[in-house]
Design a protein around this motif. Structure first.
Motif, short mmCIF file in Angstrom:
data_model
loop_
_atom_site.label_atom_id
_atom_site.label_comp_id
_atom_site.label_asym_id
_atom_site.label_seq_id
_atom_site.Cartn_x
_atom_site.Cartn_y
_atom_site.Cartn_z
N ALA B 453 30.98 51.69 43.33
CA ALA B 453 29.54 52.54 43.30
C ALA B 453 28.57 51.57 42.91
O ALA B 453 28.67 50.47 42.48
CB ALA B 453 29.85 53.75 42.09
N ASP B 454 27.28 52.22 42.56
CA ASP B 454 26.12 51.20 42.40
C ASP B 454 26.06 50.51 41.16
O ASP B 454 25.26 49.75 40.64
CB ASP B 454 24.85 52.20 42.54
N GLY B 455 27.01 50.98 40.06
CA GLY B 455 26.80 50.46 38.50
C GLY B 455 25.72 50.87 37.89
O GLY B 455 25.62 50.29 36.99
N ASP B 456 25.37 51.75 38.33
CA ASP B 456 24.03 52.28 37.52
C ASP B 456 24.48 52.54 36.23
O ASP B 456 25.65 53.09 36.05
CB ASP B 456 23.36 53.80 38.20
N GLY B 457 23.45 52.97 35.29
CA GLY B 457 24.08 53.26 33.75
C GLY B 457 23.26 52.32 32.95
O GLY B 457 22.53 51.73 33.20
N GLY B 458 23.71 52.61 31.70
CA GLY B 458 23.36 51.95 30.51
C GLY B 458 24.11 51.03 29.87
O GLY B 458 25.24 50.76 30.19
N THR B 459 23.60 50.52 28.82
CA THR B 459 24.36 49.83 27.72
C THR B 459 24.62 50.63 26.45
O THR B 459 23.79 50.89 25.92
CB THR B 459 23.93 48.41 27.44
#
Lengths: 648, 648
Positions: B453-459
């Protein structure tokens, strides 16, 4: 007196609660701590909002588990209290409620508790805060207001007094008359709550089932009388924890609350008048001898000046039904007419200007209306009871009292030729007309029925004896509100109520009457607000007509071609084996769908019409031997029969 | 064993009750007399209907106020009873329940009562009817089953036995183990009901708050074990007076009831196995010496043959959450993604064939679905928790048990390439997936997420420790049903529950867990079925993620540009004065909207996201010192803050 309400008695945000209290006409509020903690408003904002709404903040509450602790805990508790005192200064409130400790690790040492309460009052003084100490009914060591007062007296600090809460005192069955022994200036606050008698733990009862004065079983007039006799002059304040009120529209609850308090104040004033008169009578009797030397001090002078109480117009004593109005949509008006005719009613006259028919059967009168009586336009709902006409001595006075009780008045005469009737809307939407005999016919409802009608109708087996009672289904959330309204606006007394097992859930029922006589109203509601009776249309309504011979009416009904609600044969088999009724009598009852109840020497015979248009039915009843009930033992079978009829 | 249910436990007409009982799989019914009296069906019709539905009629009940009367009353009572016996013959039922008298004018003479009960049994005999005498918990003279048994023994008639009702025995705290002393053949009937512990009069408690085994606080497994050990072989029958069940769909209630009874029978069997094993162990130990002469009678042989009990597949012990699935409509999916990202979740993979995204944050996994997971079409409701994936050891076994508990199975794999997942629908509509580690990947849910997937997200500030708990709002009417379902289908234990004061009414909350560990579920419902949480959409749901440092997660969330639910400053002012938290700590909590609870040495720190799409919110929690709660002390403030947020 000033009137207050605790924010915990109302639903919504703190702001909504304050607005609702103000709108209903309260003078002040008690701030329940969790309402403040959960509010985005800073204490100063709350103060400003209250001021802008014309409300004072009369109490901050509650502060818990303070006394009977070791020195280290005392210091922590005092620090906790000081933070609250500082907050109270911002809020602009100068009395804090401290309730007796429930902590398992507290100690029951009166001297220690009194000394610690004194420390608390000393700590509060620089903030201008006073402490009102209250005995919780379930307090660990202090659960009696007389005990709380002993501690306060022993602590002996001017900033320490008691808070009296009617629930905590009356729920325990404690005698409230000793309140008169407490100096009025040491009663810092008075909290009022009523409650139905419920067989449960007092804490559970208190947290869920409190209600407003007049909705429960406590004698709050006598209670308040004691507090005022002691010299209390602070606000009358309602603190009511109630699951239903917590989930209802706060504006409606606040109006209900104010109505309750207005009557309580009025009734307390009347009771005080009676007490005064009785005392004055005593004095005259006992003080006949040493004819005064002019210096004698009247005992009256040493009593505190009685606080001024706001009076209402004299209680309305409705005497019976002038009429009941049924509105019917076009498709069901024929069925309603046929049912009335089958019971011997005749269509005698029509209204001079409106599509309203007058039907008379013996002493019973029914108005059949094709329009909504409040809005005037064509009635589009199911056939329903839309108005009650009650006989009163003075319609103007009844109206004044109703309006003071926040009953919305209905528009008066639109046409100069019409009678100038006085009416209000009840909480359930029913119109209540106050009907007085008026020699000048200016206010006599009959004077509007000038048009001779078709005379349709039937012949009664025996003349009906008037309207015995009306059954009105209430929304679950507004049962107590409606009960209080009809009680205080019409001067009725509620009975203890019953719970009835209907096929689709329990139904709560409470009847109201004047000493057993009319106008009788039976209020019903779904106990849990569930089941088919809770749909948008509301549950079933009915009108019951009295008679001297229920079988004669039933026979005439059948002769007219109409059938009663069919009652199962199983009912009669049971009746035959549990009563001494003769087999022939039971057989006749079965034939005409007549049901039977007996309480002591009183007997009750009654039958029902089938449901007319899904929501309305009629009943014919015969009372003998002083029977004062409503046949509620038969209600589950009536409801089962209606259920079976509906699913056929 | 045969399974029965009293008609009073279900709503509707008698016919509807019978149909519901049959449909759920009951073998028989108890006919509650008022249900028959209110029915248009003649007794013979009832018998035929029951037969056609595969139901036996096992008991006719109740017959009241029989014994302890004078001779004239006795004769009347016997006549009344004979009419019922004749009716029972038509119904085809041969046991009548007689409950101990509550009549104020009865007398407490054991010899008289026993003699009169004997007369009753003698009168019943020609009809083929037997009498089961029951001690009501509130009987006038007989309120203990041991007393009832003494009378039955004294009366000494083969047609007279006892009826044991778990509520009447356990509500009074009576020791049920003496049931073992009653010969099994003299126990004519067994009625089972559970109840929550409630601080109220036992009659009120019994009439309103009984529930099905597993929904209350009584140990019915031990109770039933005693009855079976005595040699009872009749039906297990549920007699439950409950206001909610009386107003609910009888088909649903009957399924709930059968589920309850199936587990009770299974647990009783398991307990009996354990008892047998313990006894066998004892025997080996105690009977080592005189080596058998062949004639020794085994003690086992004198015990009645144990009745056969139907077993269920072994209890499922869910181990934690594999995932939680959230369905979101198009307009709110962005908001849910953003919220997940702000907590450190990353969108790692997509489902191979469906519009489902896998988001991972530490050990927490969330599936974000654009469709209804049960129906497949586009999700059109508010964002909501639609499925729980729970880790189990054996998905097939869990599924078999769930299906035996009447859980509707969800359709299996449609595409041969997909994992063959096992799932059922919970009463609230939530899908429950049983997830097992599967080396062959045929049943591993992860194996379907094959698309990078797009790897969207936070840390994340700190890795999330998994899903701490899920909060599911239940319809008022189905709270106990849902509670029982999750308990028995997933092997969870409920806590005692709390009632929370929300701004719009009380909320009932009960958490379930495995010994405090996951998968934890918090079930919530409006106490009265009122308020805004009871609209068609249902109340709010939430997913709570665990972590080791709630402030680190909160800081990362803010760095991500997201704000927590705003908690009022008043909360922190109160916190500062009632706890020992350092001012700097409180200030930091205020900054990040973190709330706090403490129970003993356990501490709980938690914060919330704002409401996502009106119904769903997320929570992050940190537990220390063995804290086992859910911060319910803070829930009223959280709900007030959500209320304030919604009206902004």
């Amino acid at each position: 007196m000033r009137r207050s309400i605790a924010t915990v008695s109302l639903s919504g945000t703190l702001e909504e609660k304050l607005r609702a209290a103000s709108r209903a006409g309260f003078d002040g509020v008690e701030i329940f701590e969790n309402d403040l903690i959960g509010s985005a408003l800073a204490p100063r904002d709350v103060r400003e909002l209250a001021e802008s709404l014309g409300l004072t903040i009369d109490l901050y509450q509650p502060f818990r588990d303070f006394e009977g602790v070791d020195e280290a805990r005392l210091e922590r508790n005092l620090r906790r209290a000081e933070a609250k005192f500082a907050l109270m200064v911002e809020l602009g409130v100068d009395v804090m409620l401290v309730c007796s400790s429930v902590a398992a690790d507290s100690v029951g040492d009166d001297a220690l508790a009194a000394a610690q309460l004194r420390r608390l009052a000393e700590t509060a003084a620089p903030y201008g805060v006073r402490i009102a100490y209250e005995a919780l009914a379930w307090g660990r060591w202090v659960d009696d207001y007389r005990h709380a007062w002993r501690l306060v007296r022993e602590a002996d600090h001017p900033g320490l007094g008691v808070c009296l809460d009617s629930f905590h005192i009356l729920s325990r069955g404690h005698d409230p008359s000793a309140i008169r022994d407490i100096p009025g200036e040491r009663i810092f606050f008075l909290q009022l709550a009523d409650a139905p008698l419920m067989p449960m733990d007092v804490l559970h009862w208190s947290r869920h089932h409190r209600c407003f004065p007049g909705q429960g079983a406590f004698d709050l007039t006598a209670f308040t009388g004691h507090v005022l006799a002691a010299g209390y002059g602070g606000p009358l304040s309602l603190e009511v924890f109630n699951d239903v009120f917590r989930a209802s529209d706060p504006r409606r609850t606040a109006a209900d609350a104010l109505r309750s308090l207005a009557v309580l104040e009025d009734e307390t004033a009347r009771a005080r008048d009676r007490e005064e008169r009785a005392r004055d009578g005593d004095r005259v009797e006992t003080r006949v001898e040493p004819a005064g030397d002019g210096d004698r001090v009247e005992p009256r002078a040493v009593r505190p000046a009685p606080v001024a109480l706001t009076r209402l117009p004299a209680p309305t004593r409705a005497r019976g039904y002038a009429f009941v109005e049924i509105a019917a949509p076009e498709h069901s008006v024929h069925g309603v007419r046929a049912a009335l005719a089958s019971l011997g009613f005749r269509h005698t006259r029509d209204h001079r200007s409106k599509p309203v028919q007058l039907w008379c059967g013996g002493d019973a009168r029914v108005l059949l209306n094709a329009t909504d009586p409040q809005l005037g336009h064509t009635w589009s709902g199911d056939a329903a009871v839309t108005a009650l006409g009650v006989d009163v001595a003075d319609a103007e006075a009844a109206m004044r009292r109703a309006e003071r009780l926040l009953a919305p008045p209905l528009p008066r005469r639109r046409d100069p030729a019409e009678a100038d009737l006085r009416a209000v809307a009840a909480p359930d939407g029913t119109s209540v007309f106050f009907c007085a005999q008026d020699p000048a016919e200016r206010q006599d409802w009959r004077s509007d029925f000038t048009v001779p009608a078709d005379g349709d109708g039937g012949t009664a087996g025996t003349a009906l004896a008037g309207i015995d009672h009306v059954g009105l289904f209430q929304p679950f959330d507004h049962f107590d509100e409606a009960s209080l309204f009809y009680r205080f606006v019409l001067g009725l007394e509620p009975d203890d109520g019953v719970e009835l097992a209907a096929p689709d859930g329990m139904v709560r029922s409470r009847a109201m009457s004047r000493g057993g006589a009319g106008p009788r109203i039976a209020l019903n509601a779904s106990l849990l607000g569930r089941g088919p009776y809770e749909d948008v249309r509301g549950g079933p309504q009915h009108v019951a007509f009295g008679c001297e011979d229920v079988f004669a009416v039933a026979r005439a009904m059948r002769d007219h071609g109409a059938e009663p609600l069919r009652i199962p044969d199983n009912y009669y088999a049971d009746l035959a084996c549990r009563t001494d009724l003769q087999p022939l009598t039971v057989e006749r009852m079965r034939e005409y769908g007549v049901l039977y109840d007996r309480i002591g020497e009183g007997e009750f015979w009654h039958f029902y019409t089938p449901m007319l248009d899904g929501r309305l039915f009629l009943e014919v009843v015969q009372r003998t031997g002083g029977y004062a009930g409503y046949g509620s033992a038969n209600s589950p079978f009536r409801m089962a029969a209606q259920r079976a009829e509906a699913s056929r």
